[in-house]
Design a protein around this motif. Structure first.
Motif, PDB file in Angstrom:
ATOM      1  N   LEU A 522     -29.531  15.299 -21.786  1.00 22.38           N
ATOM      2  CA  LEU A 522     -28.454  15.759 -20.937  1.00 22.38           C
ATOM      3  C   LEU A 522     -28.714  17.547 -20.709  1.00 22.38           C
ATOM      4  O   LEU A 522     -28.582  18.077 -21.885  1.00 22.38           O
ATOM      5  N   VAL A 523     -28.679  18.013 -19.611  1.00 17.27           N
ATOM      6  CA  VAL A 523     -28.920  19.479 -19.352  1.00 17.27           C
ATOM      7  C   VAL A 523     -27.613  19.579 -18.451  1.00 17.27           C
ATOM      8  O   VAL A 523     -27.753  19.300 -17.214  1.00 17.27           O
ATOM      9  N   ARG A 524     -26.611  20.135 -18.888  1.00 20.02           N
ATOM     10  CA  ARG A 524     -25.400  20.371 -18.222  1.00 20.02           C
ATOM     11  C   ARG A 524     -24.971  21.824 -18.391  1.00 20.02           C
ATOM     12  O   ARG A 524     -24.672  22.264 -19.542  1.00 20.02           O
ATOM     13  N   GLY A 525     -24.455  22.514 -17.389  1.00 20.68           N
ATOM     14  CA  GLY A 525     -23.547  23.741 -17.239  1.00 20.68           C
ATOM     15  C   GLY A 525     -24.474  24.840 -17.627  1.00 20.68           C
ATOM     16  O   GLY A 525     -23.705  25.877 -18.065  1.00 20.68           O
ATOM     17  N   ASN A 526     -25.772  24.904 -17.571  1.00 20.92           N
ATOM     18  CA  ASN A 526     -26.458  25.954 -17.825  1.00 20.92           C
ATOM     19  C   ASN A 526     -26.596  27.077 -16.827  1.00 20.92           C
ATOM     20  O   ASN A 526     -26.820  26.580 -15.531  1.00 20.92           O
ATOM     21  N   VAL A 527     -26.645  28.329 -16.877  1.00 19.13           N
ATOM     22  CA  VAL A 527     -27.001  29.260 -15.969  1.00 19.13           C
ATOM     23  C   VAL A 527     -28.121  30.012 -16.195  1.00 19.13           C
ATOM     24  O   VAL A 527     -28.437  30.602 -17.010  1.00 19.13           O
ATOM     25  N   ILE A 528     -29.326  29.722 -15.057  1.00 16.70           N
ATOM     26  CA  ILE A 528     -30.477  30.128 -15.246  1.00 16.70           C
ATOM     27  C   ILE A 528     -31.016  31.121 -14.144  1.00 16.70           C
ATOM     28  O   ILE A 528     -30.711  30.827 -12.900  1.00 16.70           O
ATOM     29  N   ARG A 529     -31.121  32.422 -14.618  1.00 17.39           N
ATOM     30  CA  ARG A 529     -31.378  33.455 -13.742  1.00 17.39           C
ATOM     31  C   ARG A 529     -32.777  34.106 -13.841  1.00 17.39           C
ATOM     32  O   ARG A 529     -33.387  34.129 -15.065  1.00 17.39           O
ATOM     33  N   ASP A 530     -33.099  34.685 -13.029  1.00 17.99           N
ATOM     34  CA  ASP A 530     -34.397  35.521 -13.087  1.00 17.99           C
ATOM     35  C   ASP A 530     -35.701  34.811 -13.986  1.00 17.99           C
ATOM     36  O   ASP A 530     -35.783  35.119 -15.036  1.00 17.99           O
ATOM     37  N   THR A 531     -36.319  33.768 -13.378  1.00 20.49           N
ATOM     38  CA  THR A 531     -37.478  33.249 -14.192  1.00 20.49           C
ATOM     39  C   THR A 531     -38.943  34.005 -13.321  1.00 20.49           C
ATOM     40  O   THR A 531     -39.013  33.465 -12.126  1.00 20.49           O
ATOM     41  N   VAL A 532     -39.225  34.609 -13.860  1.00 17.22           N
ATOM     42  CA  VAL A 532     -39.813  35.637 -13.279  1.00 17.22           C
ATOM     43  C   VAL A 532     -41.344  35.604 -12.653  1.00 17.22           C
ATOM     44  O   VAL A 532     -41.496  35.857 -11.377  1.00 17.22           O
ATOM     45  N   THR A 533     -42.275  35.212 -13.337  1.00 15.59           N
ATOM     46  CA  THR A 533     -43.714  35.169 -12.892  1.00 15.59           C
ATOM     47  C   THR A 533     -43.830  33.930 -11.805  1.00 15.59           C
ATOM     48  O   THR A 533     -43.139  33.187 -11.555  1.00 15.59           O
TER      49      THR A 533
END
Length: 639
Positions: A522-533
């Motif tokens: 389960l992948v829940r409620g994560n905030v993912i920003r600025d995945t760069v390359t």
């Protein structure tokens, strides 16, 4: 004065508290006013008591640095476990109070005896047979001196190395200490191989690389891609222009490290090995640094803490809290095998290779049959209820923390993990590990393919409420397997990942993750920003990922938020109630193994404002990261 007291005045204190201080004596009883001087002395006292514990036994470390001359080994067979429901605790004195003291456990050696070197402005110090890949000056990691591009001129790869029409490498000093670096040898990998010899004439230079590393690298790094891989870190293709490619990540090195000839950038160092047993460190100081006043430390040990047990007799009920662990290294990459990274925390150290066909035979990669694991400087095998709370792991030359073997119910909570050459936390098998409320940043400083957190073939692992940032590859990687089940990646804040390599994500999963949605990841409620390359995905389910629920996450500023078409295909993967800033490719007609429902695309420009205006999006943003309370039950898994 304490120094005037006799060495053997009375019996040890039986209160359940022991004390260690740099000013103590190992012949003293380990009381507050008469502490031990070293951890081994305290450990001997612990071992004498564990069989009859009637409360927790706490070893308090007073302010100071505890320099180890051997790894601090916690051995189940030797009596290092807690007993009768009680723990053995090693902690900074005053842990959890405003008066908590600073206790550092170090595997390093202070380097002294500096004097002017052969390079203008540099210092040099003779260090005997010391081997090190790291140097820390006034608490700062000093990079090894490097030269880019790795080879000048027109370069041709040969069966033994390279030939260039430039004669410049013939003047490089101490060539056998030089290491070539190959980023993107696969897009997610980076290799390191030593030079064996440099020869040449007035027209060209021949560089011979160490064996068997170069032969192994030529066998391992072979691949063809069917659309979707960028050309190189210097000139990545756009998603629209990707084409089928035969990959040659060994075409030429991108940089060379560790020669006095490269010592031009202030703040860098070199270890010169030209004379066996009389190695020399060279350091070019930053402006204002004074060799007579600077604290310069090189790691000597490769392990700071080793916890070990067996399935029948695990190490159990041990807690380390409030301590700083620093100055340990790892020198295997200096040897003839080099460092041939494969994926995450694995590398190739010889043995059988498998060619894996992809896309109906139109593409392939080569993988090791039995990859090795990059080690951790604090490592536990077959551990049960081992807890790492509120510690700091910094200035480390391998991974920071590793759990392996048939362990269960271990915890990594509230730690700060930074300036580490490899990963922050690795969980390889086991059950019930919790990784929560940690701040993890600037890891993978040397081995750029290292994820911040790697979970492989493990059960009931919870990775929750961590903040992860400034990572050269993926933030969190979960690799499935025959034992994988019920992994939860919950409400983490992950930003500035994929800063060096490609083909990864803020969160990356591959393989079968369980046997049903209820048993899967389960992948829940994560905030993912600025995945760069270029060529990355904020939330990346790859290579046959199965039984995964991706629900209620936020993805902003990645190359692409998710991927739907992979080989082998996704099976039973559900994307529900997520927010992202782009339409995933193929979302109008997802593969049969994928469920897409109730996901929201917000404009990339003004994304934060639009997210904050949506109650569900604002709630995800407010809950992610370390400030939120510990994770509770996990509703919402796809059924």
């Amino acid at each position: 004065m304490l120094d005037d007291q006799p060495d053997q005045p009375d019996q040890p204190d039986q209160s359940g508290q022991l004390y260690v201080a740099p000013w103590g004596r190992d012949s003293w009883p380990g009381t507050l006013d008469r502490p031990f001087a070293t951890l081994p002395a305290a450990q001997r006292a612990v071992r004498a008591r564990t069989a009859s514990l009637h409360s927790d036994l706490v070893v308090n470390l007073r302010t100071g640095t505890y320099v180890l001359d051997a790894p601090f080994t916690l051995d189940a067979d030797a009596g290092d476990s807690g007993e009768h429901g009680h723990r053995v605790v090693y902690q900074a004195h005053g842990y959890g109070t405003p008066q908590q003291e600073k206790a550092v456990v170090s595997g390093g050696r202070a380097i002294t005896g500096w004097h002017p070197g052969e390079v203008d402005g540099a210092w040099r110090a003779e260090v005997g047979s010391l081997e090190t890949r790291q140097l820390y000056v006034n608490g700062r990691r000093a990079p090894r001196a490097s030269f880019s591009p790795g080879l000048p001129g027109s370069v041709t790869k040969t069966e033994t190395g390279y030939v260039t029409d430039s004669t410049a490498p013939q003047s490089w000093q101490d060539p056998t200490s030089i290491e070539f670096v190959f980023p993107w040898v696969y897009p997610w990998s980076e290799a390191r191989i030593r030079v064996a010899e440099i020869t040449g004439d007035a027209r060209s230079t021949t560089i011979t690389l160490a064996q068997p590393a170069f032969d192994w690298a030529r066998e391992l790094y072979t691949a063809t891609w069917v659309g979707g891989k960028p050309e190189s870190p210097e000139s990545p293709e756009s998603p629209e222009s990707r084409r089928d490619t035969r990959w040659d990540g060994l075409a030429r090195p991108s940089s060379a490290e560790n020669s006095v000839s490269f010592l031009a950038e202030p703040g860098t160092f070199v270890l010169d090995r030209r004379t066996p047993g009389r190695h020399v460190l060279h350091y070019l100081p930053l402006p204002g640094e004074d060799p007579s006043e600077a604290e310069i430390i090189a790691p000597v040990l490769e392990k700071l803490v080793v916890g070990r047990g067996t399935e029948e007799n695990p190490l159990h009920d041990v807690t380390l809290r409030g301590l700083t662990f620093s100055h340990a290294g790892w020198t295997e990459p200096d040897g003839p095998h080099g460092f041939l990274h494969f994926f995450a925390n694995t590398y190739y150290g010889g043995g059988e290779l498998h060619k894996v066909e992809l896309a109906e035979g139109n593409a392939h990669v080569t993988i090791p049959a039995e990859p090795r694991l990059l080690p951790a400087n604090v490592e536990f095998t077959a551990a049960v209820r081992v807890a790492l709370h509120g510690n700091r792991f910094t200035r480390l030359g391998a991974g920071a923390i590793g759990f392996a073997g048939p362990g269960r119910d271990n915890a990594v909570v509230g730690n700060r993990i930074e300036d580490v050459s490899g990963s922050a936390v690795t969980v390889a098998s086991g059950t019930g590990t919790r990784i929560q409320q940690n701040l993890i940043h600037h890891i993978g400083r040397e081995y750029h393919g290292s994820p911040a957190v790697w979970v492989t073939d493990a059960r009931e692992v919870t990775v929750a409420h961590n903040e992860i940032h400034d990572v050269p590859y993926s933030g969190i990687v979960v690799t499935g397997g025959s034992h994988a089940a019920r992994v939860q990646i919950i409400e983490n804040l992950i930003h500035h990942t994929m800063t060096v390599l490609a083909d990864g994500g803020g969160i990356y999963l591959n393989g079968v993750q369980g046997s049903s949605y209820a048993e899967g990841t389960l992948v829940r409620g994560n905030v993912i920003r600025d995945t760069v390359t270029p060529y990355n995905f904020g939330l990346y389910t790859d290579y046959g990922a199965a039984w995964v629920t991706v629900q209620g996450n936020v993805v902003h500023r990645s190359d692409t938020p998710i991927v739907l078409q992979v080989t082998p295909p996704l099976e039973n993967v559900a994307f529900l109630d997520n927010f992202w800033d782009d339409h995933p490719a193929g979302a109008d007609s997802p593969p049969s193994g994928v469920t897409l429902a109730r996901n929201t695309v917000l404009p990339r420009d003004g994304f934060e404002e639009a997210l904050a205006a949506d109650p569900a999006g604002a709630a995800i943003l407010a809950s992610a990261g370390r400030s939120a309370p510990p994770v509770g039950p996990s509703p919402g898994r796809a059924e």
